[in-house]
Scaffold this motif. Structure first.
Motif, mmCIF file in Angstrom:
data_model
loop_
_atom_site.group_PDB
_atom_site.id
_atom_site.type_symbol
_atom_site.label_atom_id
_atom_site.label_comp_id
_atom_site.label_asym_id
_atom_site.label_seq_id
_atom_site.Cartn_x
_atom_site.Cartn_y
_atom_site.Cartn_z
ATOM 1 N N HIS A 35 33.059 40.925 36.985
ATOM 2 C CA HIS A 35 32.390 41.198 35.708
ATOM 3 C C HIS A 35 33.196 40.586 34.572
ATOM 4 C CE1 HIS A 35 35.559 44.222 35.514
ATOM 5 N NE2 HIS A 35 35.104 44.719 36.648
ATOM 6 N N GLU A 65 32.278 49.529 45.116
ATOM 7 C CA GLU A 65 31.143 49.040 44.325
ATOM 8 C C GLU A 65 30.283 50.201 43.836
ATOM 9 O OE1 GLU A 65 26.954 46.704 45.108
ATOM 10 O OE2 GLU A 65 28.747 45.933 46.119
ATOM 11 N N GLN A 66 30.099 51.184 44.679
ATOM 12 C CA GLN A 66 29.265 52.346 44.350
ATOM 13 C C GLN A 66 29.771 53.038 43.084
ATOM 14 O OE1 GLN A 66 29.374 55.470 47.356
ATOM 15 N NE2 GLN A 66 27.146 55.459 47.444
ATOM 16 N N GLU A 67 31.085 53.090 42.931
ATOM 17 C CA GLU A 67 31.676 53.801 41.798
ATOM 18 C C GLU A 67 31.912 52.900 40.588
ATOM 19 O OE1 GLU A 67 34.084 57.164 44.439
ATOM 20 O OE2 GLU A 67 35.210 55.585 43.426
ATOM 21 N N ARG A 124 30.569 49.604 39.751
ATOM 22 C CA ARG A 124 29.639 48.616 39.198
ATOM 23 C C ARG A 124 28.887 49.146 37.977
ATOM 24 N NH1 ARG A 124 24.594 46.273 39.695
ATOM 25 N NH2 ARG A 124 24.620 43.987 39.668
ATOM 26 N N ASP A 125 28.369 50.376 38.054
ATOM 27 C CA ASP A 125 27.601 50.915 36.929
ATOM 28 C C ASP A 125 28.455 51.061 35.682
ATOM 29 O OD1 ASP A 125 25.335 51.002 38.464
ATOM 30 O OD2 ASP A 125 25.388 53.164 38.824
ATOM 31 N N HIS A 126 29.709 51.495 35.868
ATOM 32 C CA HIS A 126 30.562 51.656 34.690
ATOM 33 C C HIS A 126 30.923 50.306 34.085
ATOM 34 C CE1 HIS A 126 34.300 52.442 32.367
ATOM 35 N NE2 HIS A 126 33.542 53.420 31.919
ATOM 36 N N LYS A 177 29.028 47.753 34.012
ATOM 37 C CA LYS A 177 27.858 47.353 33.234
ATOM 38 C C LYS A 177 27.812 48.096 31.898
ATOM 39 C CE LYS A 177 22.838 46.829 33.335
ATOM 40 N NZ LYS A 177 22.726 47.252 31.924
ATOM 41 N N ALA A 178 28.167 49.379 31.903
ATOM 42 C CA ALA A 178 28.174 50.153 30.663
ATOM 43 C C ALA A 178 29.170 49.573 29.664
ATOM 44 C CB ALA A 178 28.499 51.615 30.957
ATOM 45 N N TYR A 216 31.908 59.288 38.177
ATOM 46 C CA TYR A 216 31.308 58.933 39.446
ATOM 47 C C TYR A 216 30.455 60.082 39.969
ATOM 48 C CZ TYR A 216 35.164 55.610 39.026
ATOM 49 O OH TYR A 216 36.036 54.659 38.561
#
Length: 554
Positions: free
Chosen positions: A296, A337-339, A341-343, A345-346, A397
């Protein structure tokens, strides 16, 4: 780590290859080194990068540096409590971010000069005989199979070297060869404007903190850095080139916006940057994992590119260590990745938003921003929202290596645990993480942290290196009560741990090595919650542990 095997054997073997000697790769290599994993770090350049890069390190990243035992060497290269102020073209401050919280043990915002801190992390690797770094190696190709990854490198003097490892962690930057070879997408946008960064010695302004001036003609940044360095950043306007801006007369014209005497400066270096906002479609492909800019990249405006990479390192390194040592199954690596990736992106979204505040795409948006900010500045809740950086999305998470179903949104599970100072039985006052070390921890308020566990459960947690900690009001330490063998007693000298436990219907917290809460319990439910967490970790009984690759390769 180098082998003297027959011709067809690899030149180097390791448990983990870390590709790239930037901050993320260095942090991962240090953590793996201190827990005994065989690491080979490979860097394309002949030395660490020394040109202008990140200038903001946050409390989470300092906690990561603390975990690898190097924070005392890093702190002299930082400026704590670094405020960020957004200014209108007329000089009015419309957003003053002065985060004064230290819940994780360190100042929330700190200025730093990245090459100096990178050098500390690199020197830290010399502590470990099980870590080797190779500079001037260019990755040509790699292949992976069910047992590991094979790499071919261009080495000095036109030599070709081969490497065999169980896992490859790619920290090879935004243009990652590994990510491109794997065919992993890297979706997002490139900003239409570039920025020129100018670093100056013997700070000609001398004022502390960082200022972001939202000038519609040419937005700029003025940042005070440690050791008397000042950074200026100016937007590159359409039609301008790095070569043109680098001419003395044009540099002088830029600096005249911020200095009364632009001729009296000691230029260190200048460089033009493009701001990207991109996120990899996957962080793991079998035995290859992406971290940092390879996974990222984001604009610099909230200083989160560096810090997001350090969060990757903190999340991934302990999981990789458990898997390599045979203490957990490979499924644990999927939680990275589960934990993360979303953060990530935020943080990209926040950085893009901050860039639009500094340089709105439309001039009328800037006028609207100035008017609204003038009104909001008079609302105390809004001011606190900015001062305490509540707009910053904190990692949380909801699934992964934790007991996910505990407590819903109000639960502390999946959030980073606090780090107050505590008093040891020897009378020393230290930060909590210095008691925990680099391992798991089961921390009980007032009670015996072993009471709710069977002997088999205790052994399962000890196989993971868990520290069992009993926390008491510090005045009770003098009572001299006997504790079970292997239990550490500490005193809550600030009252912050008592306050934390008082918020939740739980008196025991199960902490991961990255200091995130993986589960909460009371003594009577600890065994059950602990077993759920062991399953979530894909933990393997001690009898099934494997020897590291480097000790098994002939």
């Amino acid at each position: 780590m180098t082998t003297n095997s027959p011709v067809h054997s690899p030149d180097y073997t390791a448990d983990v290859v870390v590709l790239g000697a930037g901050p993320v790769g260095l942090a991962i290599a240090n953590y793996l080194g201190q827990v005994g994993v065989q690491v080979l770090q490979i860097e394309k350049l002949d030395q660490l990068i020394d040109y202008p890069r990140a200038i903001g390190i946050d409390d989470e990243s300092l906690r990561t540096v603390q975990a690898i035992g190097l924070v005392d060497e890093v702190l002299p290269h930082t400026t704590p409590w670094h405020a960020m102020r957004f200014l209108t073209p007329g000089g009015r401050c419309f957003a003053d971010i002065q985060p004064m919280t230290d819940e994780f043990g360190w100042s929330r915002r700190n200025a730093f000069i990245q090459p100096q801190v990178d050098a500390v992390l690199h020197r830290g690797l010399a502590r470990f005989a099980n870590v080797k770094t190779l500079f001037s190696r260019d990755l040509v190709e790699f292949q992976q199979d069910e047992e590991g990854v094979s790499l071919r490198l261009n080495a000095p003097q036109d030599r070709m070297e081969t490497v065999r490892a169980r896992y490859l962690v790619a920290c090879d930057g935004g243009n990652s060869l590994v990510r491109r070879t794997l065919g992993v997408s890297f979706e997002g946008k490139t900003a239409p404007n570039q920025w020129i960064v100018i670093d100056v010695a013997n700070d000609p302004l001398g004022t502390p903190n960082v200022y972001l001036c939202c000038d519609p003609v040419r937005p700029y940044v003025s940042a005070a850095l440690p050791h008397g360095v000042r950074r200026f950043e100016f937007m590159v306007m359409p039609g301008e080139t790095e070569e043109e801006l680098g001419k003395p007369e044009n540099l002088r014209q830029l600096l005249a916006k911020v200095l009364p005497d632009p001729d009296r400066v000691e230029l260190i270096r200048r460089r033009v940057y493009t701001h990207n906002a991109r996120l990899a479609g996957q962080f793991r492909v079998k035995r290859v994992l992406l971290a940092g800019d390879a996974a990222h990249i984001m604009p610099v405006w909230q200083g989160q590119g560096y810090n997001s990479g350090m969060r990757d390192a903190s999340n991934l390194a302990w999981k990789l260590a458990l898997v390599v040592k045979g203490l957990a199954g490979e499924a644990l690596l999927d939680t990275y990745e589960q934990e993360r990736r979303d953060h990530a992106k935020a943080m990209i979204d926040l950085s893009v938003l901050a860039g639009h505040v500094l340089a709105p795409p439309r001039r009328w948006q800037g006028a609207l921003r100035d008017g609204i900010s003038w009104l909001l500045n008079y609302l105390p809740p809004v001011k606190r929202y900015f001062l305490e950086m509540r707009f910053k999305p904190m990692p949380r998470y909801a699934k992964g290596a934790l007991v996910a179903e505990q407590g819903g949104k109000a639960s502390p599970v999946g959030r980073m645990f606090i780090q107050p100072k505590v008093r040891t039985e020897a009378g020393d006052t230290v930060l909590l993480d210095d008691v925990i070390g680099s391992s798991f921890a089961i921390i009980a308020w007032g009670s015996d942290p072993l009471w709710g566990l069977s002997s088999a459960q205790v052994e399962a947690w000890r196989a993971l290196g868990t520290r069992f900690i009993q926390v008491l009001p510090d005045v009770q330490l003098k009572a001299g009560c006997k504790v079970p063998e292997g239990v550490i007693r500490v005193g809550d000298s600030s009252g912050r741990l008592k306050e934390w436990f008082g918020r939740y219907p739980a008196s025991i917290v199960l902490l991961r090595p990255d200091r995130f809460v993986a589960g909460v319990a009371i003594p009577q439910t600890l065994g059950q919650v602990g077993d759920q967490l062991l399953r979530a970790l894909a933990a393997i009984p001690q009898a099934r542990q494997q020897a590291p690759l480097a000790s098994r390769v002939a």
